[in-house]
Each structure stands twice: as structure tokens, then as C-alpha cells.
Scaffold this motif. Structure first.
Motif, PDB file in Angstrom:
ATOM      1  N   ILE A  32     -14.429 -35.043  82.162  1.00 22.69           N
ATOM      2  CA  ILE A  32     -15.167 -35.647  83.271  1.00 22.69           C
ATOM      3  C   ILE A  32     -15.444 -34.590  84.337  1.00 22.69           C
ATOM      4  O   ILE A  32     -14.540 -33.869  84.766  1.00 22.69           O
ATOM      5  N   LEU A  33     -16.687 -34.510  84.756  1.00 16.23           N
ATOM      6  CA  LEU A  33     -17.088 -33.560  85.796  1.00 16.23           C
ATOM      7  C   LEU A  33     -16.546 -34.018  87.155  1.00 16.23           C
ATOM      8  O   LEU A  33     -16.702 -35.177  87.527  1.00 16.23           O
ATOM      9  N   VAL A  34     -15.920 -33.096  87.896  1.00 19.24           N
ATOM     10  CA  VAL A  34     -15.400 -33.414  89.233  1.00 19.24           C
ATOM     11  C   VAL A  34     -16.029 -32.473  90.254  1.00 19.24           C
ATOM     12  O   VAL A  34     -16.031 -31.251  90.068  1.00 19.24           O
ATOM     13  N   VAL A  35     -16.569 -33.045  91.319  1.00 17.58           N
ATOM     14  CA  VAL A  35     -17.158 -32.254  92.409  1.00 17.58           C
ATOM     15  C   VAL A  35     -16.446 -32.636  93.705  1.00 17.58           C
ATOM     16  O   VAL A  35     -16.314 -33.814  94.023  1.00 17.58           O
ATOM     17  N   GLY A  36     -15.994 -31.624  94.431  1.00 14.35           N
ATOM     18  CA  GLY A  36     -15.290 -31.849  95.692  1.00 14.35           C
ATOM     19  C   GLY A  36     -16.088 -31.356  96.886  1.00 14.35           C
ATOM     20  O   GLY A  36     -17.282 -31.056  96.785  1.00 14.35           O
ATOM     21  N   PHE A  37     -15.379 -31.251  97.999  1.00  8.82           N
ATOM     22  CA  PHE A  37     -16.042 -30.873  99.254  1.00  8.82           C
ATOM     23  C   PHE A  37     -15.023 -30.177 100.149  1.00  8.82           C
ATOM     24  O   PHE A  37     -13.967 -30.729 100.414  1.00  8.82           O
ATOM     25  N   ASP A  38     -15.315 -28.967 100.586  1.00  8.51           N
ATOM     26  CA  ASP A  38     -14.517 -28.162 101.530  1.00  8.51           C
ATOM     27  C   ASP A  38     -14.302 -26.730 101.059  1.00  8.51           C
ATOM     28  O   ASP A  38     -14.107 -25.830 101.864  1.00  8.51           O
ATOM     29  N   ALA A  39     -14.264 -26.521  99.723  1.00  9.25           N
ATOM     30  CA  ALA A  39     -14.018 -25.183  99.158  1.00  9.25           C
ATOM     31  C   ALA A  39     -12.682 -24.621  99.613  1.00  9.25           C
ATOM     32  O   ALA A  39     -12.585 -23.481 100.061  1.00  9.25           O
TER      33      ALA A  39
ATOM     34  N   MET B  58     -12.814 -28.001  87.758  1.00 11.68           N
ATOM     35  CA  MET B  58     -13.766 -28.701  88.623  1.00 11.68           C
ATOM     36  C   MET B  58     -15.142 -28.113  88.400  1.00 11.68           C
ATOM     37  O   MET B  58     -15.279 -26.923  88.092  1.00 11.68           O
ATOM     38  N   GLY B  59     -16.169 -28.945  88.560  1.00  9.92           N
ATOM     39  CA  GLY B  59     -17.527 -28.459  88.356  1.00  9.92           C
ATOM     40  C   GLY B  59     -18.058 -27.689  89.545  1.00  9.92           C
ATOM     41  O   GLY B  59     -18.762 -26.683  89.397  1.00  9.92           O
TER      42      GLY B  59
END
Length: 306
Positions: A245-252, A265-266
């Protein structure tokens, strides 16, 4: 008689120059003293999150460079504690307040209290829904959410079920990132957001929420988490099921960038929290000196992929 008059004139002129130089020097010293005595209060929503630790460190570096005092308080994601922290900083006679709200609505009371004490307020990363704020320093969270949504659509080729892990309800960051994400994916044929659940920007909560979703949903193509902490929790939950499953986050954050490089993570959206903290202090110093500032200072975003 003429010589005496001439000598008196010269003496007067010299004395005037010396006095003038002394006065200018005193003014400069006083101005420098005023700069050094600027006291800034920084109320952070939580320091149990690498993003806000970086934000604080950026603020501290800028304060040290400017020669100003910075008083930092950690609200620990507790609205009541944050209100008390701000009141405490008001009592300490700070010249200006930087507030990173744990809740955009709840913080309005604290902002209004600062307004009544004639202390200017600058919001950082998250907005306040009430009170008077002289400036806001943040990334464009709506644009960041849209960037994440567009990337997911591209990777799943416009087909599949998507899960959204939301941040703390009531925060402008969660609202705006969700808004941008839905602008990208809503109404697209072949794509459906099958679950949108809050995990409060917390890794452990992200793990638990994602585990529950995985048990109830068999067919999931991608996950968008409103921050990297929740994304890392989702990665952990997915790993135990051995599903792709592709996972995209936020903040780096550092952990997220490493996960992207490993292929766990993608992508993640880079916000540059240190730059947000640095800019906040620089703007605060300008306000304290009576200079005009803009209402919004955007800090640029970047999509980080493998």
C-alpha cells in the motif's frame, strides 16, 4: 576683544560637536539596548513531535542571532495547558507572542487575552480562529494536501481506494491539508476515499487507527496521512500485514525521509519547520520594533520522493 570672541565661538562649536557625538552614541546604545531587551514568548503545541522540535530550534537560532530572549513553553497537546502557558508568558511581560495552537478554536481565548494586554500575536504553522493576529507564518497547507493527492492519483493511475488519516480535529493544519487533498481526489472516476479518520498527528494513534482500517477494508491502494508521525504508524501497521500500500505523509521528518528512501513510504511533503521558526522570530523582532509586516509569510513546500 575679537580674539576672545573667536575663541569663544570655536569653543562653543567644539563643545556642540562633542555633545552631539555623545548624544548620538547614547541614542545608538539605547537603541541597541532596546533590541537586546526584546522578549519573545513561544508557545508550541507539542515537543513530542520532531516537526515542532525543529520549529523550536529554528526559532532559538534566530533569537540568538538577533540577540533577543526567547521563552519557550510546551503545551503537550493540551488546550488548557496552552492557555495557562500563554497567560504565564503575558505575566512575564513578553513583548510579543508566537503561538503554535494545539487547537485553532480553543486558542482564541489566549489570543484575546494577549490583545487586551496590548501584546502582539503571531501564529505559527496553525492559525487561530479568533482574536487579533498581526501575522501568520506557515506553509500553504491546502497546496501541500493537493500535492499529496495529485501524487497519489499519478501513482495509482487514477484507480483505487484511498484512506485518509486526519490530524487533530479543530487545527487549521488538519483542515487545510484535508481540503487540498480532497480538491485533488474528490470527483475523480475510479477513485474513492473509503475512510477518513483522525489519528491526532500521533504515531501510536496512526498505528492503531490504520490497524483497524486494514481489518475492515480489504482493498486499499494508498494512504494519505496529514503528518509523517501518522504515516510512520500506518507503515508499521501495513508492514505487519505484508500488503503493498502506498503511503504519503507530510512534514519530511528525518524518519519519513529515510522511509521514502527505503521505499517504505511513497512520498512526503517537505515543510521546512526550522525555516518557519526562524521566519517567525525575524518577523516578531520587526513587530517589536514597530515596523510594518505582512499578514502572511508562506514558507515553500517540496514533494520528497525516492
Amino acid at each position: 576683544m575679537k580674539k576672545m570672541g573667536l575663541m569663544l565661538l570655536v569653543t562653543t562649536l567644539v563643545f556642540g560637536v562633542v555633545v552631539g557625538c555623545s548624544s548620538q552614541s547614547a541614542l545608538e546604545q539605547e537603541e541597541k539596548k532596546q533590541d537586546d531587551n526584546i522578549k519573545i514568548g513561544l508557545s508550541v503545541s507539542t515537543l513530542n513531535n520532531p516537526f515542532f522540535v525543529s520549529l523550536k530550534e529554528g526559532a532559538e537560532q534566530a533569537a540568538k542571532k538577533a540577540g533577543t530572549e526567547l521563552i519557550v513553553a510546551d503545551a503537550q497537546d493540551d488546550n488548557a495547558k496552552q492557555l495557562n502557558d500563554v497567560e504565564d508568558q503575558i505575566q512575564k511581560n513578553v513583548d510579543i507572542l508566537l503561538i503554535n495552537p494545539s487547537d485553532s478554536k480553543a486558542i482564541a481565548t489566549a489570543v484575546e487575552s494577549a490583545n487586551q494586554s496590548n501584546i502582539p500575536v503571531i501564529t505559527v504553522d496553525r492559525e487561530a480562529e479568533g482574536g487579533e493576529v498581526v501575522a501568520h507564518i506557515a506553509s500553504d497547507n491546502v497546496e501541500g494536501g493537493k500535492m499529496a493527492g495529485d501524487f497519489i492519483l499519478e501513482q495509482v493511475k487514477g484507480k483505487g481506494n484511498i484512506v485518509e488519516l486526519e490530524g487533530i480535529p479543530g487545527t487549521s493544519a488538519a483542515r487545510d491539508r484535508g481540503k487540498g487533498f480532497h480538491q485533488a481526489v474528490d470527483g475523480k472516476d475510479g477513485v474513492e476515499v473509503v475512510a477518513s479518520q483522525p489519528a491526532n498527528f500521533n504515531r501510536a494513534k496512526g498505528l492503531t487507527v490504520m490497524e483497524n482500517i486494514l481489518q475492515s477494508k480489504d482493498d486499499i491502494e494508498a494512504v494519505f496521512a496529514h503528518n509523517d508521525e501518522m504515516a510512520m504508524g500506518a507503515v508499521q501497521a501495513i508492514r505487519s500485514t505484508k500488503r503493498d500500500i502506498l503511503v504519503v505523509g507530510f512534514d519530511a521528518t528525518d524518519d519519513a525521509v529515510k522511509a521514502v528512501k527505503k521505499g517504505e513510504m511513497g512520498a512526503t511533503i517537505a515543510q521546512k519547520p526550522s525555516e518557519i521558526g526562524k521566519t517567525a522570530v525575524e518577523v516578531a523582532v520587526k513587530v517589536a520594533k514597530g515596523k510594518k509586516v505582512k499578514k502572511f509569510y508562506p514558507v515553500e513546500l517540496e514533494l520528497i520522493t525516492k
